[in-house]
Scaffold this motif. Structure first.
Motif, PDB file in Angstrom:
ATOM      1  N   TYR A 165       7.770  35.864  -3.875  1.00 53.83           N
ATOM      2  CA  TYR A 165       7.697  34.674  -3.032  1.00 53.83           C
ATOM      3  C   TYR A 165       6.547  34.853  -2.040  1.00 53.83           C
ATOM      4  N   TYR A 166       5.546  33.972  -2.134  1.00 47.76           N
ATOM      5  CA  TYR A 166       4.343  34.087  -1.318  1.00 47.76           C
ATOM      6  C   TYR A 166       4.526  33.383   0.030  1.00 47.76           C
ATOM      7  N   ASP A 167       3.960  33.989   1.052  1.00 44.33           N
ATOM      8  CA  ASP A 167       4.064  33.435   2.397  1.00 44.33           C
ATOM      9  C   ASP A 167       2.983  32.373   2.585  1.00 44.33           C
ATOM     10  N   VAL A 168       3.270  31.170   2.136  1.00 45.69           N
ATOM     11  CA  VAL A 168       2.304  30.079   2.216  1.00 45.69           C
ATOM     12  C   VAL A 168       2.750  29.087   3.286  1.00 45.69           C
ATOM     13  N   THR A 169       1.912  28.860   4.292  1.00 40.85           N
ATOM     14  CA  THR A 169       2.216  27.894   5.344  1.00 40.85           C
ATOM     15  C   THR A 169       1.160  26.794   5.347  1.00 40.85           C
ATOM     16  N   ASN A 170       1.502  25.662   5.942  1.00 33.40           N
ATOM     17  CA  ASN A 170       0.536  24.568   6.054  1.00 33.40           C
ATOM     18  C   ASN A 170      -0.691  24.982   6.851  1.00 33.40           C
ATOM     19  N   VAL A 200      -5.933  21.325   0.189  1.00 33.06           N
ATOM     20  CA  VAL A 200      -5.611  22.527  -0.582  1.00 33.06           C
ATOM     21  C   VAL A 200      -4.104  22.646  -0.754  1.00 33.06           C
ATOM     22  N   SER A 201      -3.656  22.954  -1.965  1.00 33.67           N
ATOM     23  CA  SER A 201      -2.243  23.233  -2.240  1.00 33.67           C
ATOM     24  C   SER A 201      -2.135  24.567  -2.965  1.00 33.67           C
ATOM     25  N   ALA A 202      -0.912  25.122  -2.985  1.00 35.86           N
ATOM     26  CA  ALA A 202      -0.731  26.439  -3.593  1.00 35.86           C
ATOM     27  C   ALA A 202       0.691  26.595  -4.103  1.00 35.86           C
ATOM     28  N   ASN A 203       0.860  27.447  -5.123  1.00 35.60           N
ATOM     29  CA  ASN A 203       2.211  27.757  -5.587  1.00 35.60           C
ATOM     30  C   ASN A 203       2.874  28.718  -4.615  1.00 35.60           C
ATOM     31  N   THR A 204       4.175  28.725  -4.560  1.00 32.38           N
ATOM     32  CA  THR A 204       4.905  29.551  -3.597  1.00 32.38           C
ATOM     33  C   THR A 204       5.628  30.722  -4.238  1.00 32.38           C
ATOM     34  N   ALA A 205       5.576  30.846  -5.571  1.00 31.14           N
ATOM     35  CA  ALA A 205       6.275  31.948  -6.239  1.00 31.14           C
ATOM     36  C   ALA A 205       5.554  32.314  -7.524  1.00 31.14           C
ATOM     37  N   GLU A 225       0.684  35.820 -10.361  1.00 32.83           N
ATOM     38  CA  GLU A 225      -0.544  35.043 -10.222  1.00 32.83           C
ATOM     39  C   GLU A 225      -0.381  33.975  -9.146  1.00 32.83           C
ATOM     40  N   PHE A 226      -1.258  34.036  -8.171  1.00 26.33           N
ATOM     41  CA  PHE A 226      -1.274  33.058  -7.086  1.00 26.33           C
ATOM     42  C   PHE A 226      -2.351  32.020  -7.388  1.00 26.33           C
ATOM     43  N   GLU A 227      -2.022  30.747  -7.248  1.00 25.29           N
ATOM     44  CA  GLU A 227      -2.943  29.673  -7.632  1.00 25.29           C
ATOM     45  C   GLU A 227      -3.201  28.724  -6.468  1.00 25.29           C
ATOM     46  N   SER A 277      -8.253  27.795  -8.446  1.00 25.73           N
ATOM     47  CA  SER A 277      -8.631  29.202  -8.356  1.00 25.73           C
ATOM     48  C   SER A 277      -7.374  30.064  -8.368  1.00 25.73           C
ATOM     49  N   THR A 278      -7.408  31.168  -9.109  1.00 24.69           N
ATOM     50  CA  THR A 278      -6.243  32.054  -9.197  1.00 24.69           C
ATOM     51  C   THR A 278      -6.615  33.471  -8.779  1.00 24.69           C
ATOM     52  N   SER A 279      -5.612  34.205  -8.336  1.00 28.15           N
ATOM     53  CA  SER A 279      -5.801  35.621  -8.022  1.00 28.15           C
ATOM     54  C   SER A 279      -4.522  36.369  -8.358  1.00 28.15           C
TER      55      SER A 279
END
Length: 206
Positions: free
Chosen positions: A35-40, A60-65, A92-94, A108-110
C-alpha cells in the motif's frame, strides 16, 4: 556510504547466523500486497513540477496498491530472537499525467526494491508464535516522467527503519510490515510516509 553500511550489517549477520545451529536456519519467501503512501499534496507537487516545464496545467493520478514479494534467509540467535536478511520487490507504482498547453497524456511506472535486515522477537514456540520485527532496509527506486517539453526526474535511495508484526503456524506466517522512506520524490511510496504491506510467507528450514 549506504552500501558500505549495508555490507557491514550483512557480514555481521552472516557471522552471527553461522554460530547458531545450522539445522534451525531457514529460507523464507512469499507474496505481498503493498500500500503506497499517496496523498493529494504529493500528486499536486508532481503536477507543479510538470507545469514548471512549460505546460499550462497538469493533473496527476496514481495507483495506491501493488503486488510484490520477498525472499530471504534467517536463523535464531537465542530461544526467542531470530535474525533475518532478505530482498523485497515492492510492486509496480504507476503515475498518470494529463497536461494542457500543449495537450499531452502520459503514463510512467517504477518498481522499488529493498534489502531489509532485522531482528524478530517471538512469543510462543519456534513454529507456533506471535512476533514483532524491527530493523533497517536499504531501498532504491527511479522514475522519470518524460514529456515533449522536458523530463521530471523522480528518484530515491536511502537507509531507513522498517517494522513488522505477525504470527506463525507451522511453516506459514501472516504479517504486516511498514517500510519508512526518507527524501523520496513522487515515485514508489510517494511522500515520506513509506510503504505498508500485508503478506504470506512460507518458511523452509535447512
Amino acid at each position: 556510504m549506504i552500501l558500505n553500511k549495508l555490507s557491514s550489517i550483512l557480514i555481521v549477520f552472516l557471522l552471527v547466523l553461522s554460530t547458531g545451529s545450522k539445522a534451525e536456519s531457514y529460507l523464507y519467501g512469499g507474496p505481498k500486497i503493498f500500500y503506497y503512501d499517496v496523498t493529494n499534496e504529493d500528486l499536486q507537487s508532481t503536477a507543479n513540477e510538470i507545469v514548471a516545464l512549460g505546460f499550462s496545467s497538469a493533473k496527476v493520478s496514481a495507483n495506491t496498491a501493488g503486488i510484490g514479494f520477498d525472499i530471504g534467509i534467517g536463523g535464531p540467535i537465542s530461544e526467542n530472537v531470530d535474525l533475518e536478511a532478505g530482498f523485497v520487490y515492492m510492486g509496480e507504482f504507476e503515475l498518470k499525467a494529463t497536461m494542457t498547453g500543449p495537450s499531452e497524456t502520459l503514463t510512467s511506472t517504477s518498481s522499488a526494491y529493498s534489502f531489509p535486515v532485522g531482528a524478530k522477537y517471538k512469543i510462543g514456540e519456534s513454529d507456533s508464535n506471535l512476533y514483532i520485527k524491527g530493523g533497517f532496509h536499504y531501498w532504491k527506486q527511479v522514475t522519470d516522467i518524460s514529456t515533449s517539453l522536458g523530463t521530471v526526474d523522480m528518484w530515491g535511495t536511502g537507509f531507513d527503519p522498517m517494522i513488522g508484526i505477525g504470527g506463525q503456524i507451522g511453516n506459514l506466517t501472516v504479517h504486516y510490515e511498514h517500510y519508512s522512506f526518507s527524501g523520496v520524490g513522487a515515485g514508489a511510496g510517494v511522500g515520506e510516509g513509506g510503504i505498508s504491506s500485508l503478506g504470506l510467507t512460507w518458511i523452509s528450514k535447512f
